[in-house]
Design an enzyme around this catalytic site. Structure first.
Site, short mmCIF file in Angstrom:
data_model
loop_
_atom_site.label_atom_id
_atom_site.label_comp_id
_atom_site.label_asym_id
_atom_site.label_seq_id
_atom_site.Cartn_x
_atom_site.Cartn_y
_atom_site.Cartn_z
N PHE A 166 -14.08 3.44 4.38
CA PHE A 166 -13.08 2.64 3.68
C PHE A 166 -12.66 3.40 2.43
O PHE A 166 -13.48 3.79 1.61
CB PHE A 166 -13.63 1.26 3.32
CG PHE A 166 -12.53 0.32 2.92
CD1 PHE A 166 -11.74 -0.28 3.90
CD2 PHE A 166 -12.24 0.08 1.60
CE1 PHE A 166 -10.69 -1.11 3.56
CE2 PHE A 166 -11.19 -0.75 1.24
CZ PHE A 166 -10.41 -1.35 2.22
N VAL A 167 -11.36 3.60 2.30
CA VAL A 167 -10.86 4.40 1.19
C VAL A 167 -9.90 3.59 0.32
O VAL A 167 -9.23 2.68 0.80
CB VAL A 167 -10.17 5.69 1.68
CG1 VAL A 167 -11.17 6.61 2.36
CG2 VAL A 167 -9.00 5.39 2.62
N GLU A 170 4.16 4.35 5.81
CA GLU A 170 2.92 3.56 5.79
C GLU A 170 1.86 4.24 4.94
O GLU A 170 1.89 5.45 4.75
CB GLU A 170 2.39 3.43 7.23
CG GLU A 170 2.71 2.09 7.90
CD GLU A 170 1.82 0.95 7.39
OE1 GLU A 170 1.37 0.96 6.22
OE2 GLU A 170 1.57 0.04 8.19
N ASP A 171 0.90 3.45 4.48
CA ASP A 171 -0.20 4.05 3.72
C ASP A 171 -1.25 4.64 4.64
O ASP A 171 -1.68 5.77 4.49
CB ASP A 171 -0.82 3.03 2.73
CG ASP A 171 -1.27 1.73 3.39
OD1 ASP A 171 -1.03 1.52 4.61
OD2 ASP A 171 -1.87 0.89 2.69
N ARG A 217 -5.47 0.42 -6.61
CA ARG A 217 -4.23 1.04 -6.11
C ARG A 217 -3.72 2.15 -7.03
O ARG A 217 -3.00 3.05 -6.60
CB ARG A 217 -3.11 -0.01 -5.99
CG ARG A 217 -3.34 -1.07 -4.92
CD ARG A 217 -2.05 -1.83 -4.68
NE ARG A 217 -2.24 -3.09 -4.00
CZ ARG A 217 -2.31 -3.25 -2.67
NH1 ARG A 217 -2.22 -2.20 -1.89
NH2 ARG A 217 -2.46 -4.44 -2.15
N ASP A 271 -4.84 2.67 10.85
CA ASP A 271 -6.24 2.41 11.13
C ASP A 271 -6.35 2.07 12.62
O ASP A 271 -6.37 2.97 13.45
CB ASP A 271 -6.70 1.29 10.18
CG ASP A 271 -8.18 1.01 10.23
OD1 ASP A 271 -8.95 1.96 10.38
OD2 ASP A 271 -8.58 -0.16 10.11
N GLY A 301 0.78 -1.23 0.00
CA GLY A 301 0.00 0.00 0.00
C GLY A 301 0.81 1.28 0.00
O GLY A 301 0.38 2.29 -0.56
N ASP A 360 -5.80 -0.38 -1.50
CA ASP A 360 -6.60 -1.31 -2.30
C ASP A 360 -7.84 -1.79 -1.58
O ASP A 360 -7.99 -1.67 -0.37
CB ASP A 360 -5.77 -2.56 -2.63
CG ASP A 360 -5.64 -3.47 -1.40
OD1 ASP A 360 -5.20 -2.97 -0.34
OD2 ASP A 360 -6.01 -4.66 -1.49
P1 IMP Z 1 -4.14 -1.32 11.16
O1 IMP Z 1 -3.25 -2.40 11.68
O2 IMP Z 1 -5.58 -1.55 11.57
O3 IMP Z 1 -3.69 0.09 11.48
O4 IMP Z 1 -4.22 -1.55 9.61
C1 IMP Z 1 -3.47 -0.92 8.70
C2 IMP Z 1 -3.66 -1.60 7.36
O5 IMP Z 1 -5.03 -1.92 7.06
C3 IMP Z 1 -3.21 -0.66 6.28
O6 IMP Z 1 -1.82 -0.76 6.04
C4 IMP Z 1 -4.09 -1.04 5.11
O7 IMP Z 1 -3.49 -2.08 4.37
C5 IMP Z 1 -5.37 -1.58 5.74
N1 IMP Z 1 -6.43 -0.55 5.74
C6 IMP Z 1 -6.99 0.05 6.82
N2 IMP Z 1 -7.95 0.93 6.48
C7 IMP Z 1 -8.00 0.90 5.11
C8 IMP Z 1 -8.80 1.61 4.13
O8 IMP Z 1 -9.65 2.46 4.42
N3 IMP Z 1 -8.55 1.30 2.84
C9 IMP Z 1 -7.62 0.39 2.45
N4 IMP Z 1 -6.85 -0.30 3.33
C10 IMP Z 1 -7.05 -0.05 4.65
MG MG Z 2 -4.60 -3.60 1.94
#
Ligand code: IMP
Ligand code: MG
Length: 190
Positions: free
Chosen positions: A159-160, A106-107, A172, A110, A51, A166
């Site tokens: 969700f984006v 990081e992308d 992407r 969340d 991402g 993706d």
């Molecule tokens: P975390 O461990 O919950 O912070 O998750 C982070 C990962 O979840 C990111 O690196 C993304 O791959 C995925 N993710 C979380 N929210 C989104 C979203 O809105 N769109 C796409 N991928 C997401």
């Molecule tokens: Mg992903």
């Protein structure tokens, strides 16, 4: 597997939340900030596959101190509905980070569980410093406190996709960040 099931569903692109020009301007600002903060140093950027690749590619070109970079791929264990916070390394770094000024790229932040794991994992490898740059952050979703030094944009709990992010490996390559409208009952967040 839930992912196969998604293929038969008709998700739809919703409104553009952050357009390409706004992203470009903000990435430029982050690059200038990083340049100022790392004056006299050579930051070692670690982009998290897949991402963060688009953000990383633009960000490195907005930084005007010397950099080096490496990549890591991770996947989180857990069900489709809930992330366990346990992360599996799919591709580890090529080079040691010992003594380096590491900047994790990081992308999106969340729940924070992935970054928390990566932070602990990288700290144990003795970098000289460790900082985090994330394109997006969803503060309302946080389950664990994590620190990001450079945040492109805060986004609401939607969700984006696009600009590297993706849904089921799609979208992407969109040059903007767009909301994805999922059919009722489908949960995209792990
Ligand atoms: P975390 O461990 O919950 O912070 O998750 C982070 C990962 O979840 C990111 O690196 C993304 O791959 C995925 N993710 C979380 N929210 C989104 C979203 O809105 N769109 C796409 N991928 C997401
Ligand atoms: Mg992903």
């Amino acid at each position: 597997m839930a992912v196969d099931w998604y293929r038969h569903l008709n998700e739809a692109l919703g409104p553009i939340l952050i357009d390409a020009e706004t992203i470009r301007n903000r990435v430029g600002e982050l690059g200038r900030q990083i340049t100022a903060d790392y004056r006299g140093k050579t930051p070692h950027l670690i982009a998290i596959l897949k991402g963060a690749t688009v953000f990383h590619a633009d960000l490195v070109r907005a930084i005007s101190v010397g950099v080096s970079f490496d990549f890591m791929a991770v996947a989180s264990y857990g069900s489709a509905v809930k992330s366990s916070g346990e992360v599996r390394i799919l591709k580890d770094l090529d080079e040691s980070v010992e003594g380096k000024d590491v900047l994790l790229v990081e992308d999106i932040l969340d729940t924070g569980l992935t970054l928390h794991y990566l932070w602990e994992n990288l700290v144990s490898r003795s970098p000289r410093s460790l900082a985090v740059a994330t394109l997006l952050s969803k503060p309302s979703r946080r389950q664990i406190a994590v620190n990001a030094d450079y945040v492109g944009f805060d986004v609401p709990d939607k969700f984006v996709v696009g600009y590297g992010l993706d849904f089921d490996q799609r979208y992407r390559n969109l040059p903007y960040i767009c909301e994805l409208i999922l059919p009722p009952g489908i949960i995209a967040n792990p």
